[in-house]
Design a protein around this motif. Sequence first.
Motif, short mmCIF file in Angstrom:
data_model
loop_
_atom_site.label_atom_id
_atom_site.label_comp_id
_atom_site.label_asym_id
_atom_site.label_seq_id
_atom_site.Cartn_x
_atom_site.Cartn_y
_atom_site.Cartn_z
N LEU A 100 0.83 -1.21 0.00
CA LEU A 100 0.00 0.00 0.00
C LEU A 100 0.87 1.26 0.00
O LEU A 100 0.48 2.29 -0.57
CB LEU A 100 -0.97 -0.03 1.18
N VAL A 101 2.04 1.19 0.62
CA VAL A 101 2.97 2.33 0.54
C VAL A 101 3.34 2.60 -0.92
O VAL A 101 3.28 3.74 -1.40
CB VAL A 101 4.25 2.07 1.37
N VAL A 118 2.81 5.76 -3.80
CA VAL A 118 3.86 6.35 -4.64
C VAL A 118 3.44 6.31 -6.11
O VAL A 118 3.55 7.31 -6.83
CB VAL A 118 5.19 5.58 -4.43
N PHE A 119 2.93 5.16 -6.55
CA PHE A 119 2.53 5.04 -7.96
C PHE A 119 1.42 6.03 -8.30
O PHE A 119 1.44 6.66 -9.36
CB PHE A 119 2.04 3.61 -8.27
N GLY A 120 0.45 6.17 -7.41
CA GLY A 120 -0.66 7.09 -7.66
C GLY A 120 -0.14 8.51 -7.86
O GLY A 120 -0.58 9.24 -8.75
N HIS A 121 0.84 8.88 -7.03
CA HIS A 121 1.41 10.23 -7.09
C HIS A 121 2.29 10.40 -8.34
O HIS A 121 2.10 11.34 -9.12
CB HIS A 121 2.21 10.46 -5.80
N TRP A 168 -6.52 1.01 5.15
CA TRP A 168 -5.24 1.75 5.06
C TRP A 168 -5.26 2.96 6.01
O TRP A 168 -4.28 3.25 6.69
CB TRP A 168 -4.99 2.14 3.62
N ALA A 169 -6.40 3.62 6.11
CA ALA A 169 -6.51 4.76 7.03
C ALA A 169 -6.36 4.27 8.48
O ALA A 169 -5.69 4.91 9.29
CB ALA A 169 -7.85 5.47 6.84
N ARG A 170 -6.97 3.13 8.80
CA ARG A 170 -6.91 2.61 10.18
C ARG A 170 -5.51 2.17 10.56
O ARG A 170 -4.99 2.52 11.61
CB ARG A 170 -7.83 1.37 10.33
N VAL A 171 -4.88 1.39 9.68
CA VAL A 171 -3.64 0.71 10.07
C VAL A 171 -2.46 1.69 10.17
O VAL A 171 -1.50 1.43 10.90
CB VAL A 171 -3.36 -0.48 9.12
N GLN A 172 -2.57 2.82 9.47
CA GLN A 172 -1.46 3.79 9.53
C GLN A 172 -1.36 4.49 10.89
O GLN A 172 -0.44 5.27 11.11
CB GLN A 172 -1.62 4.84 8.43
N GLN A 221 9.68 5.71 3.46
CA GLN A 221 9.55 7.05 2.86
C GLN A 221 10.87 7.81 2.92
O GLN A 221 11.24 8.51 1.97
CB GLN A 221 8.44 7.83 3.55
N ALA A 222 11.61 7.65 4.03
CA ALA A 222 12.91 8.33 4.14
C ALA A 222 13.87 7.78 3.08
O ALA A 222 14.63 8.55 2.46
CB ALA A 222 13.49 8.14 5.55
N ALA A 223 13.82 6.48 2.86
CA ALA A 223 14.72 5.88 1.85
C ALA A 223 14.34 6.36 0.45
O ALA A 223 15.21 6.61 -0.39
CB ALA A 223 14.64 4.35 1.93
N MET A 224 13.03 6.51 0.20
CA MET A 224 12.60 7.01 -1.11
C MET A 224 13.04 8.46 -1.31
O MET A 224 13.51 8.84 -2.39
CB MET A 224 11.07 6.96 -1.22
N ALA A 225 12.91 9.27 -0.24
CA ALA A 225 13.30 10.67 -0.34
C ALA A 225 14.80 10.77 -0.58
O ALA A 225 15.26 11.59 -1.40
CB ALA A 225 12.91 11.41 0.95
N ALA A 226 15.59 9.92 0.09
CA ALA A 226 17.05 9.94 -0.11
C ALA A 226 17.40 9.56 -1.53
O ALA A 226 18.28 10.16 -2.16
CB ALA A 226 17.70 8.99 0.90
#
Length: 214
Positions: free
Chosen positions: A163-164, A168-171, A189-193, A206-211
Amino acid sequence: MKLYSVDLSPFAARVRLAIYAKGLAVEILPPPGGDTKSADYLAINPMGKIPALVLADGVVIPESDTIVEYLADAFPGSGLRPKGAEAAARARLLARVAELYVMASGAALFGQMNPATRDAVVVEAAFAKLADGLTHLNLFATEDAYAVGDTITTADCALVPILVFLGVFGHVFGKGDLLAGHGKLHAYWARVQKDAAVIKVVGEMQAAMAARAG
Ligand SMILES: N[C@@H](CCC(=O)N[C@@H](CS)C(=O)NCC(=O)O)C(=O)O
């Protein structure tokens, strides 16, 4: 036990979520040489893929699904496996549908991230398959607190990293919220986050993707 892992990998994230959620005593390390194809890492996992779990007796278990299943068996008190044959089957079904029909459909998109070299036909075909996979997955999604029941199980470990990447793909491909037409999955997805272990593993990804994006 040791887990060879990199933060960006959805497969490694699947295993890290099990470890974080259940507080399992597993040391998490990058592959030696920082590369899945280094001679030192190939000596550990000749398939040259992340993740790999190394047991205290030296036995190596590759493949994220197999590792999480091993952890559920090795730590029966952890709650990674839902109680009862029916709930366990539901968890396995969610993980299998997610891997076979969602992750596999989305895999083609990893090679299409760069707009300069993107093939629109490949992208649209992948999104059509992805939509079918999400329709299948939504059929089996529950309205429980977690994927199956009231705690993180093997099913959440499979679903969360996928789901992460869907986010990313949607964006990246301008498709918006890919879960929008899949109500039970969207709500899950809203609940589990809100779960602390999920927050940790999603933050690492997300940090690894940003890097990587620089
Ligand atoms: N089916 C495997 C896939 C593992 C995988 O492809 N890992 C990637 C990292 S995301 C990898 O190690 N790629 C290196 C390569 O294939 O050479 C699993 O579930 O563990």
